[in-house]
Scaffold this active site. Structure first.
Site, PDB file in Angstrom:
ATOM      1  N   SER A  81      -1.182 115.445   3.969  1.00 57.63           N
ATOM      2  CA  SER A  81      -2.043 115.837   5.089  1.00 57.63           C
ATOM      3  C   SER A  81      -3.388 116.366   4.619  1.00 57.63           C
ATOM      4  O   SER A  81      -4.382 116.257   5.337  1.00 57.63           O
ATOM      5  CB  SER A  81      -1.358 116.912   5.933  1.00 57.63           C
ATOM      6  N   THR A 134      -4.547 120.538   7.740  1.00 63.17           N
ATOM      7  CA  THR A 134      -5.456 119.748   8.576  1.00 63.17           C
ATOM      8  C   THR A 134      -6.672 120.558   9.049  1.00 63.17           C
ATOM      9  O   THR A 134      -7.805 120.184   8.743  1.00 63.17           O
ATOM     10  CB  THR A 134      -4.690 119.107   9.754  1.00 63.17           C
ATOM     11  N   HIS A 263       9.517 115.487   8.912  1.00 69.35           N
ATOM     12  CA  HIS A 263      10.067 115.948   7.637  1.00 69.35           C
ATOM     13  C   HIS A 263      11.531 116.347   7.764  1.00 69.35           C
ATOM     14  O   HIS A 263      12.313 116.161   6.841  1.00 69.35           O
ATOM     15  CB  HIS A 263       9.259 117.132   7.087  1.00 69.35           C
ATOM     16  N   ASP A 301      -2.761 111.305  10.599  1.00 68.78           N
ATOM     17  CA  ASP A 301      -3.232 111.372   9.217  1.00 68.78           C
ATOM     18  C   ASP A 301      -2.367 110.483   8.316  1.00 68.78           C
ATOM     19  O   ASP A 301      -2.780 110.046   7.263  1.00 68.78           O
ATOM     20  CB  ASP A 301      -3.267 112.817   8.722  1.00 68.78           C
ATOM     21  N   HIS A 302      -1.143 110.232   8.755  1.00 69.69           N
ATOM     22  CA  HIS A 302      -0.182 109.403   8.019  1.00 69.69           C
ATOM     23  C   HIS A 302       1.063 109.316   8.874  1.00 69.69           C
ATOM     24  O   HIS A 302       1.077 109.815  10.001  1.00 69.69           O
ATOM     25  CB  HIS A 302       0.151 110.029   6.652  1.00 69.69           C
ATOM     26  N   HIS A 421       6.445 111.318   3.488  1.00 67.47           N
ATOM     27  CA  HIS A 421       5.502 110.462   4.216  1.00 67.47           C
ATOM     28  C   HIS A 421       5.667 109.007   3.800  1.00 67.47           C
ATOM     29  O   HIS A 421       6.145 108.723   2.715  1.00 67.47           O
ATOM     30  CB  HIS A 421       4.056 110.868   3.898  1.00 67.47           C
TER      31      HIS A 421
HETATM   32 MG    MG Z   1      -1.312 118.873   9.824  1.00 69.97          MG
HETATM   33 ZN    ZN Z   2       3.793 116.089   6.134  1.00 71.92          ZN
END
Ligand code: MG
Ligand code: ZN
Length: 458
Positions: A81, A134, A263, A301-302, A421
């Site tokens: 992230s 982030t 996660h 972001d992913h 991720h």
């Molecule tokens: Mg974040």
């Molecule tokens: Zn993560």
């Protein structure tokens, strides 16, 4: 002649148009970890089963493109992230764990920094702690995302032309802002910030003061467990009103905990976090209608967890038990850790009737984790020398949590490939002024570059 005039107009108009159509307000939204399977799943979760059609979601209405997310080569193809947010905030790829610095650890300017320099107001609204990766990548520069206290300090210490970088900060973070060695909340208050620590106070923000709202020790409670299930949307409504001004504003919003759900492979938690983000976007849909000079860009972001709709060769996905959920698996596990596990209690907490086999999975998970903990304690007591090498077994709460998410995965037919991720591309959504700029395939760094341009930086 007419043709020539027309040709000239065709050539000149786009420039005039581009010059004049810079948005006054820009709202950047990150759904942390929100790979495409999450928004698809949300469509079926959100579907009204009583109607024949599958209802569109706010995500469906505003999809414009895709984005690649890979970090700087030193970190391979799969981003974390921090590197992804640095790319989205500054337009530069960096190593995993970097906060607003490049591969040589040199500080980078973020779109938020630049917006502030242009005289705009700035804000961040997140459901994690406000110094998490982030938001930190927009507000701070640090060689590691794990330096939480340093990052929190920088929010107070690092100024732009004598001004605080953010005029508004909402999220969690008491742990890092009220410490023994430093009380940043007091420092912000003394510097003129209005401080709030509960959602109710969001309705009476003093218009002319900068504001700091911290609502939890670290991240906010899970959406489904919180006293307001739509806390991101609530914070967003308050902040758009608060930040409005002649010069416009730049704001970062993050639905931070989609990633945390990924996660821990917890589809229930993910759906309720997405529901909060969807309500936020629905509000912004109406906001953009009445403020057409506002641009809203949404991306992830992913992709977290390798979440899959339809697992184990079953061609189905059944969200019913997710829709009727009253408590997160986290909360159920915590409760069962502290109370004797009875079938009636588990049924009640999960709001569906477990089969005998499912129930025995839960009670077995608890008793065997307790046993392992006991054995571990005894080993440590007996043999202090070697105890450092012993692997601590998973906590009882975590074991119960896994047993519950397993049951829910089986019932819904959800699958996961990792607790980390994945490198798959993510979606880009946009609404309002200049939204067409974000269509098609782009890289995460392009998103920052486009925003810089819209903010007048070449
Ligand atoms: Mg974040
Ligand atoms: Zn993560």
């Amino acid at each position: 002649m007419k043709r020539v005039l027309f040709a000239i107009l065709l050539c000149v108009c786009p420039f005039i148009y581009a010059e004049e159509s810079k948005p006054k307000n820009i709202i950047m939204i990150v759904g942390d970890g929100m790979g495409a399977a999450y928004t698809s799943a949300y469509r079926y979760f959100h579907d009204d089963p009583k109607t024949k059609k599958v209802e569109q979601t706010v995500f469906d209405r505003h999809l414009v493109g895709m984005s690649s997310t890979y970090p700087a080569p030193i970190s391979g193809y799969v981003t974390d992230s921090a590197a992804a947010a640095t790319a989205l905030a500054t337009g530069i790829k960096t190593y995993n764990s970097a906060i607003g610095v490049d591969v040589d650890k040199k500080p980078l300017e973020s779109v938020l920094d630049w917006a502030k320099k242009q005289g705009k107001k700035t804000g961040i609204v997140v459901t994690s702690h406000i110094n998490h990766a982030t938001p930190a990548s927009y507000l701070s520069n640090n060689e590691s995302r794990h330096n939480y206290d340093q990052i929190a300090d920088s929010y107070f210490d690092k100024k732009i032309a004598g001004q605080f970088k953010a005029d508004l900060m909402f999220g969690g973070g008491w742990k890092h802002f009220i410490r023994e060695d430093r009380n940043l909340v007091n420092e912000f208050k003394q510097a003129g910030f209005y401080y709030l620590d509960n959602y109710k106070a969001l309705s009476k923000l003093p218009k002319n003061s900068p504001v700091l709202g911290l609502f939890a020790d670290v991240g906010l409670p899970n959406a489904i467990d919180d006293n307001n299930k739509h806390r991101l949307s609530l914070m967003t409504k308050a902040s758009t009103k608060h930040l409005e001004n002649e010069q416009g504003y730049f704001m970062l919003i993050e639905a931070s905990q989609i990633d945390w759900a990924g996660h821990s492979n917890d589809v229930g938690k993910a759906m309720w976090e997405l529901d909060d983000l969807a309500k936020t976007l629905e509000y912004l849909e109406t906001y953009v209608e009445s403020n057409p000079d506002t641009l809203v860009v949404i991306t992830a972001d992913h992709n977290t967890g390798g979440f899959t709709i339809g697992a184990n060769k079953k061609y189905q996905w059944k969200p019913e038990v997710l829709r009727s959920m009253q408590n997160s698996a986290d909360k159920v596990a915590e409760t069962l850790n502290n109370t004797p596990v009875t079938k009636q209690l588990v049924d009640e907490l999960l709001n569906f009737t477990l089969t005998e086999q499912e129930f025995s999975q839960v009670s077995h998970a608890k008793s065997s984790a307790q046993n392992e903990q006991q054995v571990f304690k005894e080993q440590v007591n007996q043999d202090n020398e070697n105890s450092k090498n012993l692997k601590r077994p998973v906590s009882v709460t975590k074991a119960i949590h896994s047993s519950i998410t397993n049951i829910i995965d089986n019932r819904t037919t959800s699958g996961w490939t990792t607790g980390g991720h994945t490198g798959a591309d993510v979606q880009v959504f946009a609404m309002g002024a200049n939204k067409a700029l974000f269509s098609g395939l782009q890289d995460n760094t392009d998103i920052a570059k486009k925003i810089f341009k819209l903010l007048g930086k070449n």
